[in-house]
Design an enzyme around this catalytic site. Structure first.
Site, PDB file in Angstrom:
ATOM      1  N   SER A  14       0.863  -1.303  -0.165  1.00  0.00           N
ATOM      2  CA  SER A  14      -0.287  -0.442   0.319  1.00  0.00           C
ATOM      3  C   SER A  14       0.638   1.168   0.151  1.00  0.00           C
ATOM      4  CB  SER A  14      -0.753   0.118   1.288  1.00  0.00           C
ATOM      5  OG  SER A  14      -0.293  -0.198   2.524  1.00  0.00           O
ATOM      6  N   PHE A 217      11.815  14.024  10.744  1.00  0.00           N
ATOM      7  CA  PHE A 217      10.571  12.980  10.973  1.00  0.00           C
ATOM      8  C   PHE A 217      10.905  12.881  11.817  1.00  0.00           C
ATOM      9  CE2 PHE A 217       9.202  13.195   5.835  1.00  0.00           C
ATOM     10  CZ  PHE A 217       8.608  14.458   6.426  1.00  0.00           C
ATOM     11  N   HIS A 267       3.188  -0.558   4.139  1.00  0.00           N
ATOM     12  CA  HIS A 267       2.693   0.887   4.033  1.00  0.00           C
ATOM     13  C   HIS A 267       4.046   1.019   3.485  1.00  0.00           C
ATOM     14  CE1 HIS A 267      -1.095   3.446   3.918  1.00  0.00           C
ATOM     15  NE2 HIS A 267       0.262   3.290   4.994  1.00  0.00           N
TER      16      HIS A 267
END
Ligand code: FAD
Length: 292
Positions: A14, A217, A267
């Protein structure tokens, strides 16, 4: 189709996208998702800005991707800094647009309001949002979990206890925060199993694009960069092309190891870029509906 039904048939690939700051960036995100269709992702998702501003674009992109008819879409939905009524309204619109999957998140309060407690008319945690969705809608539901612990959690065990609550309240599967050492993910799986979590846990992989960006991040989300990787990122800190290649190499090795260890899916946080994820999936020969 609900993602839990896809997961019961095959391992998933995904892609996660994020909304642009301005409306004229919406077609670009839709185009990027379209270009990655050649890897036949099992689902794609679009993040939701907890701080507001871009929320309408999230809905628009999610619905446009759904209307294409060639990809399953999962809407991200955060509940902080919005009333229950507003959140309910988003869910109604998603349902009306035929969206079948939602990842239910708390989100982070906008800068400057981090220490404010949730208002009385807000859902305080993802668990409350999951409960509300399960009671009022027929969406497939995902939740977030954290291989290295959430930044605010008291301990890894407390964190996993809340992940267990997500399962108990109706989450079908969990997706992890990014991590750069797979042992953190395997540690999470051990804690999850000990806590009685039986729903699939999909690792989230973010191919690094730039040294300052990934340092920002990781410091925001509490993930760590292994020292050998950080040393390479430091060495090429001024050279984004070189860092992108390091990112591809590292994410490919991570994904290869995760896949070999039987993860239910991967993902990819693609950051609206096709280059890195395309190389990784081509190198690994996964994607294209399963690749098992
Ligand atoms: P929660 O599950 O509510 O957890 C937050 C903290 O509270 C944790 O420390 C947890 O241990 C604790 N906790 C959980 N439940 C309870 C409870 N019932 N009582 C007391 N304490 C509790 N952010 C965005 O703004 N938009 C996005 O689209 C987005 N997508 C994401 C997708 C994934 C896969 C992941 C991993 C994160 C995403 N985030 C997104 C970031 C996320 O919003 C932040 O990590 C946020 O700080 C926590 O969200 P949560 O849903 O995990 O919150």
């Amino acid at each position: 189709m609900k993602i839990k039904d896809i997961l019961s048939n095959r391992r998933t690939i995904s892609f996660e996208f994020f909304p642009p700051r301005e409306a004229d960036g919406v077609p670009t995100v839709v185009d990027v998702a379209g270009r990655l269709q050649r890897f036949a992702p099992d689902f794609v998702s679009v993040t939701y800005g907890a701080g507001g501003g871009t929320r309408a674009f999230t809905e628009e992109i999610t619905m446009r991707l759904k209307r294409r008819g060639d990809m399953e879409v999962m809407a991200h939905l955060t509940c902080v800094a919005q009333s229950r009524e507003e959140v309910h309204g988003v869910l109604q619109r998603l349902q009306a647009a035929g969206i079948e999957n939602v990842i239910a998140l708390r989100g982070d309060r906008p800068p400057g309001t981090e220490d404010e407690p949730p208002g009385e008319d807000e859902f305080a945690h993802a668990t409350e949002l999951i409960q509300h969705i399960r009671a009022n809608f027929d969406f497939g539901i995902a939740g977030a979990c954290y291989p290295e612990g959430h930044t605010e959690s008291i301990s890894l065990d407390t964190d996993i206890a809340y992940a267990r609550q997500k399962q108990d309240l109706g989450a079908d599967f969990l997706i992890t925060q990014l991590f750069y050492d797979n042992s953190h993910f395997y540690g999470l799986l051990d804690r999850a199993a000990a806590a009685g979590i039986t729903i699939p846990i999909i690792p989230g992989v973010l191919p690094i694009l730039s040294t300052p960006q990934i340092r920002r991040f990781t410091s925001l989300c509490g993930a760590t960069i292994p020292s050998h990787l950080d040393a390479r990122l430091e060495r090429f800190a001024e050279d984004n092309r070189a860092v992108r290649e390091i990112g591809i190499e590292h994410a490919t090795r991570q994904a290869e190891d995760l896949w070999a260890n039987g993860v239910p899916g991967i993902h990819f946080y693609v950051l609206n870029r096709t280059y890195s994820v395309s190389h990784i999936l081509t190198d690994l020969h996964i994607g294209g509906h399963g690749g098992d």
